[in-house]
Design a protein around this motif. Structure first.
Motif, PDB file in Angstrom:
ATOM      1  N   TYR A   1       0.840  -1.205   0.000  1.00 28.55           N
ATOM      2  CA  TYR A   1       0.000   0.000   0.000  1.00 28.55           C
ATOM      3  C   TYR A   1       0.878   1.260   0.000  1.00 28.55           C
ATOM      4  CZ  TYR A   1      -4.241  -2.745   0.974  1.00 28.55           C
ATOM      5  OH  TYR A   1      -5.287  -3.619   0.894  1.00 28.55           O
ATOM      6  N   GLY A   2       1.985   1.199   0.745  1.00 26.07           N
ATOM      7  CA  GLY A   2       2.925   2.327   0.784  1.00 26.07           C
ATOM      8  C   GLY A   2       3.472   2.620  -0.606  1.00 26.07           C
ATOM      9  N   LEU A   3       3.837   1.561  -1.308  1.00 19.61           N
ATOM     10  CA  LEU A   3       4.330   1.710  -2.679  1.00 19.61           C
ATOM     11  C   LEU A   3       3.247   2.360  -3.551  1.00 19.61           C
ATOM     12  CD1 LEU A   3       6.258   1.000  -5.105  1.00 19.61           C
ATOM     13  CD2 LEU A   3       5.117  -1.226  -5.193  1.00 19.61           C
ATOM     14  N   GLY A   4       2.018   1.883  -3.375  1.00 18.34           N
ATOM     15  CA  GLY A   4       0.897   2.447  -4.144  1.00 18.34           C
ATOM     16  C   GLY A   4       0.743   3.936  -3.900  1.00 18.34           C
ATOM     17  N   ASN A   5       0.865   4.339  -2.641  1.00 19.99           N
ATOM     18  CA  ASN A   5       0.742   5.769  -2.305  1.00 19.99           C
ATOM     19  C   ASN A   5       1.844   6.595  -2.955  1.00 19.99           C
ATOM     20  OD1 ASN A   5      -1.563   5.613  -0.773  1.00 19.99           O
ATOM     21  ND2 ASN A   5      -0.455   5.162   1.123  1.00 19.99           N
ATOM     22  N   VAL A   6       3.068   6.066  -2.876  1.00 17.84           N
ATOM     23  CA  VAL A   6       4.200   6.805  -3.459  1.00 17.84           C
ATOM     24  C   VAL A   6       4.006   6.975  -4.963  1.00 17.84           C
ATOM     25  CG1 VAL A   6       6.684   6.639  -3.978  1.00 17.84           C
ATOM     26  CG2 VAL A   6       5.865   6.166  -1.665  1.00 17.84           C
ATOM     27  N   VAL A   7       3.615   5.893  -5.609  1.00 14.07           N
ATOM     28  CA  VAL A   7       3.451   5.931  -7.068  1.00 14.07           C
ATOM     29  C   VAL A   7       2.339   6.901  -7.457  1.00 14.07           C
ATOM     30  CG1 VAL A   7       2.714   4.530  -9.045  1.00 14.07           C
ATOM     31  CG2 VAL A   7       4.430   3.654  -7.476  1.00 14.07           C
ATOM     32  N   ARG A   8       1.256   6.888  -6.681  1.00 11.25           N
ATOM     33  CA  ARG A   8       0.126   7.788  -6.993  1.00 11.25           C
ATOM     34  C   ARG A   8       0.502   9.265  -6.821  1.00 11.25           C
ATOM     35  NH1 ARG A   8      -3.123   3.879  -5.107  1.00 11.25           N
ATOM     36  NH2 ARG A   8      -2.848   4.500  -2.943  1.00 11.25           N
ATOM     37  N   ASN A   9       1.355   9.528  -5.831  1.00 14.55           N
ATOM     38  CA  ASN A   9       1.656  10.934  -5.520  1.00 14.55           C
ATOM     39  C   ASN A   9       2.959  11.450  -6.127  1.00 14.55           C
ATOM     40  OD1 ASN A   9      -0.672  11.354  -3.865  1.00 14.55           O
ATOM     41  ND2 ASN A   9       0.277  10.027  -2.350  1.00 14.55           N
ATOM     42  N   ALA A  10       3.716  10.571  -6.800  1.00 14.22           N
ATOM     43  CA  ALA A  10       5.014  11.001  -7.348  1.00 14.22           C
ATOM     44  C   ALA A  10       4.825  12.047  -8.429  1.00 14.22           C
ATOM     45  CB  ALA A  10       5.744   9.795  -7.927  1.00 14.22           C
ATOM     46  N   ARG A  11       5.712  13.040  -8.417  1.00 17.63           N
ATOM     47  CA  ARG A  11       5.647  14.080  -9.463  1.00 17.63           C
ATOM     48  C   ARG A  11       6.582  13.759 -10.612  1.00 17.63           C
ATOM     49  NH1 ARG A  11       4.611  19.879  -6.861  1.00 17.63           N
ATOM     50  NH2 ARG A  11       2.808  19.296  -5.639  1.00 17.63           N
ATOM     51  N   ARG A  12       7.640  12.976 -10.279  1.00 20.53           N
ATOM     52  CA  ARG A  12       8.584  12.571 -11.319  1.00 20.53           C
ATOM     53  C   ARG A  12       8.840  11.081 -11.156  1.00 20.53           C
ATOM     54  NH1 ARG A  12      13.695  15.112  -9.701  1.00 20.53           N
ATOM     55  NH2 ARG A  12      12.893  14.368  -7.723  1.00 20.53           N
ATOM     56  N   TYR A  13       9.285  10.435 -12.222  1.00 20.65           N
ATOM     57  CA  TYR A  13       9.567   9.001 -12.096  1.00 20.65           C
ATOM     58  C   TYR A  13      10.687   8.780 -11.078  1.00 20.65           C
ATOM     59  CZ  TYR A  13      10.938   4.284 -12.712  1.00 20.65           C
ATOM     60  OH  TYR A  13      11.256   2.989 -12.426  1.00 20.65           O
ATOM     61  N   ALA A  14      11.602   9.727 -11.002  1.00 21.99           N
ATOM     62  CA  ALA A  14      12.750   9.593 -10.091  1.00 21.99           C
ATOM     63  C   ALA A  14      12.287   9.397  -8.639  1.00 21.99           C
ATOM     64  CB  ALA A  14      13.645  10.819 -10.207  1.00 21.99           C
ATOM     65  N   ASP A  15      11.134   9.981  -8.272  1.00 26.45           N
ATOM     66  CA  ASP A  15      10.628   9.820  -6.897  1.00 26.45           C
ATOM     67  C   ASP A  15      10.273   8.352  -6.619  1.00 26.45           C
ATOM     68  OD1 ASP A  15      10.858  12.537  -6.612  1.00 26.45           O
ATOM     69  OD2 ASP A  15       8.746  12.931  -7.082  1.00 26.45           O
ATOM     70  N   ILE A  16       9.703   7.701  -7.614  1.00 28.19           N
ATOM     71  CA  ILE A  16       9.336   6.284  -7.464  1.00 28.19           C
ATOM     72  C   ILE A  16      10.604   5.445  -7.353  1.00 28.19           C
ATOM     73  CG2 ILE A  16       8.150   4.332  -8.565  1.00 28.19           C
ATOM     74  CD1 ILE A  16       6.455   6.430 -10.113  1.00 28.19           C
ATOM     75  N   GLU A  17      11.534   5.737  -8.245  1.00 30.14           N
ATOM     76  CA  GLU A  17      12.797   4.993  -8.262  1.00 30.14           C
ATOM     77  C   GLU A  17      13.533   5.130  -6.931  1.00 30.14           C
ATOM     78  OE1 GLU A  17      15.768   6.455 -10.985  1.00 30.14           O
ATOM     79  OE2 GLU A  17      16.239   4.416 -11.622  1.00 30.14           O
ATOM     80  N   LYS A  18      13.516   6.357  -6.399  1.00 34.56           N
ATOM     81  CA  LYS A  18      14.196   6.637  -5.131  1.00 34.56           C
ATOM     82  C   LYS A  18      13.570   5.801  -4.004  1.00 34.56           C
ATOM     83  CE  LYS A  18      14.902  10.803  -2.613  1.00 34.56           C
ATOM     84  NZ  LYS A  18      14.643  12.237  -2.664  1.00 34.56           N
ATOM     85  N   PHE A  19      12.238   5.747  -3.982  1.00 33.24           N
ATOM     86  CA  PHE A  19      11.542   4.988  -2.938  1.00 33.24           C
ATOM     87  C   PHE A  19      11.894   3.497  -3.033  1.00 33.24           C
ATOM     88  CE2 PHE A  19       7.947   2.294  -1.746  1.00 33.24           C
ATOM     89  CZ  PHE A  19       7.738   2.685  -0.436  1.00 33.24           C
ATOM     90  N   VAL A  20      11.838   2.968  -4.244  1.00 29.45           N
ATOM     91  CA  VAL A  20      12.089   1.522  -4.427  1.00 29.45           C
ATOM     92  C   VAL A  20      13.540   1.196  -4.060  1.00 29.45           C
ATOM     93  CG1 VAL A  20      12.109  -0.364  -6.112  1.00 29.45           C
ATOM     94  CG2 VAL A  20      10.263   1.307  -6.156  1.00 29.45           C
ATOM     95  N   LYS A  21      14.458   2.064  -4.474  1.00 31.18           N
ATOM     96  CA  LYS A  21      15.884   1.861  -4.146  1.00 31.18           C
ATOM     97  C   LYS A  21      16.085   1.877  -2.641  1.00 31.18           C
ATOM     98  CE  LYS A  21      18.852   3.183  -7.924  1.00 31.18           C
ATOM     99  NZ  LYS A  21      19.245   4.291  -8.761  1.00 31.18           N
ATOM    100  N   ARG A  22      15.423   2.834  -1.979  1.00 31.39           N
ATOM    101  CA  ARG A  22      15.569   2.962  -0.520  1.00 31.39           C
ATOM    102  C   ARG A  22      15.050   1.710   0.188  1.00 31.39           C
ATOM    103  NH1 ARG A  22      13.619   8.254   0.547  1.00 31.39           N
ATOM    104  NH2 ARG A  22      11.608   7.348   0.987  1.00 31.39           N
ATOM    105  N   GLN A  23      13.950   1.165  -0.313  1.00 38.33           N
ATOM    106  CA  GLN A  23      13.404  -0.057   0.280  1.00 38.33           C
ATOM    107  C   GLN A  23      14.420  -1.191   0.148  1.00 38.33           C
ATOM    108  OE1 GLN A  23      10.761   1.667   1.830  1.00 38.33           O
ATOM    109  NE2 GLN A  23       9.903  -0.372   1.744  1.00 38.33           N
ATOM    110  N   ALA A  24      15.066  -1.276  -1.020  1.00 36.35           N
ATOM    111  CA  ALA A  24      16.070  -2.328  -1.254  1.00 36.35           C
ATOM    112  C   ALA A  24      17.260  -2.134  -0.318  1.00 36.35           C
ATOM    113  CB  ALA A  24      16.525  -2.304  -2.705  1.00 36.35           C
ATOM    114  N   GLU A  25      17.695  -0.885  -0.162  1.00 32.78           N
ATOM    115  CA  GLU A  25      18.850  -0.602   0.707  1.00 32.78           C
ATOM    116  C   GLU A  25      18.531  -0.951   2.163  1.00 32.78           C
ATOM    117  OE1 GLU A  25      20.427   3.069  -2.068  1.00 32.78           O
ATOM    118  OE2 GLU A  25      19.637   3.506  -0.051  1.00 32.78           O
ATOM    119  N   LYS A  26      17.327  -0.569   2.599  1.00 31.08           N
ATOM    120  CA  LYS A  26      16.920  -0.855   3.982  1.00 31.08           C
ATOM    121  C   LYS A  26      16.928  -2.358   4.237  1.00 31.08           C
ATOM    122  CE  LYS A  26      13.109   1.114   5.580  1.00 31.08           C
ATOM    123  NZ  LYS A  26      11.813   1.844   5.469  1.00 31.08           N
ATOM    124  N   ALA A  27      16.382  -3.100   3.293  1.00 32.84           N
ATOM    125  CA  ALA A  27      16.326  -4.564   3.438  1.00 32.84           C
ATOM    126  C   ALA A  27      17.741  -5.138   3.445  1.00 32.84           C
ATOM    127  CB  ALA A  27      15.498  -5.157   2.303  1.00 32.84           C
TER     128      ALA A  27
END
Lengths: 146, 151
Positions: B46-72
């Protein structure tokens, strides 16, 4: 009227006729689904919600995503997930693609069609199926209450 | 092509693309089903869904997904890191899809092609994620809700 405009209009009439004819064949199956849904805790707003979505979206995937989410969220298994009714409905929508293929294949012998035509006919058939389903559901629910 | 024709054509092309790519997103969810819903939780989706819905640039989505990978990765959860890295690759390749679509939909003369490409990429990523979330939840009922109902 120019020839292309006439062809375009003739195609629309033929499409409407074929979709209507196919839709009439869905009535019985839709009634069966409606009967299964009356055995769940769903009320008419939820079934109407799905029908409204189908009427307003331009994507079949929006309809199936909506239903998948409802099935997934129904952890009590007393609404869309009860006795696999939501899953069966998803298979039903998928099966309507075959009807769309048949309609488009038949029309392509006479008319020149858009490459997206089959998808658009599939969407129209999903809407038709849901129209029957929602009407039967409301009718059956009212009958149950009496 | 006037603005209205452009918008209509764009809408139809995107709708057709979305219907075509639903199965690809479902395959992605299926191939990571062992991680659902405990390693990759519904809340994360759901968090991913929110980020994707509210992103203004594709880079915002990429940043979120990368951060999730780094955290894991930092937490030593390599399977989860793999999920997010695979998703980053899956969403990244949609840029190519956006380029193909843009070739079929000639932009109005005044439009900025770079911006249009980014907006379309973001839109395609949103649709892909919509399919991904729906299919992931379809196979993994919401456990939190189930627990709430049991109480």
């Amino acid at each position: 009227m120019s020839k292309p405009a006439f062809q375009d209009m003739a195609l629309r009439v033929a499409l409407d006729r074929d979709v209507a004819r196919t839709s009439d064949g869905y009535d019985k199956r839709a009634q069966e689904y409606a009967s299964r849904l009356t055995g769940t805790r769903l009320d008419k707003t939820q079934v109407r919600g799905l029908e409204s979505l189908a009427c307003t979206t331009d994507k079949v995937s929006d309809i199936t995503d909506w239903l998948k989410l409802r099935v997934g969220r129904d952890s009590g298994r007393d609404r869309w997930a009860k006795d696999g009714v939501g899953r069966d409905l998803l298979s039903e929508f998928d099966g309507l693609r075959n009807d769309a293929q048949k309609i488009v294949a038949a029309l392509s012998k006479t008319y020149s069609l858009d490459t997206d035509q089959e998808r658009q006919v599939h969407l129209r058939l999903c809407r038709e199926f849901l129209k029957h389903l929602a009407a039967h559901f409301e009718y059956l629910q009212a009958e149950h209450r009496r | 092509m006037n603005d209205l024709e452009y918008r209509l054509m764009r809408k139809q092309q995107i709708a057709a693309w979305s219907d075509r790519w639903q199965s690809d997103a479902a395959r992605f969810a299926d191939s990571h089903r062992d991680l659902l819903p405990r390693r990759i939780t519904n809340a994360q989706l759901y968090g991913l869904g929110n980020v994707v819905r509210n992103a203004r640039r594709y880079a915002d989505i990429e940043k979120f997904v990368k951060r999730q990978a780094e955290k894991a990765g930092r937490a030593g959860r390599l399977d989860v890191q793999g999920y997010w890295s695979d998703l980053e690759a899956a969403l990244g390749k949609l840029r190519g899809e956006a380029q193909v679509l843009l070739k079929n939909i000639p932009l109005p003369v005044e439009a900025d092609s770079k911006q249009a490409l980014d907006a379309l990429h973001r839109e395609l990523a949103g649709l892909y994620v919509q399919h991904l979330i729906a299919h992931s939840l379809y196979w993994t009922p919401d456990e939190g809700e189930h627990k709430r109902r049991e109480r």
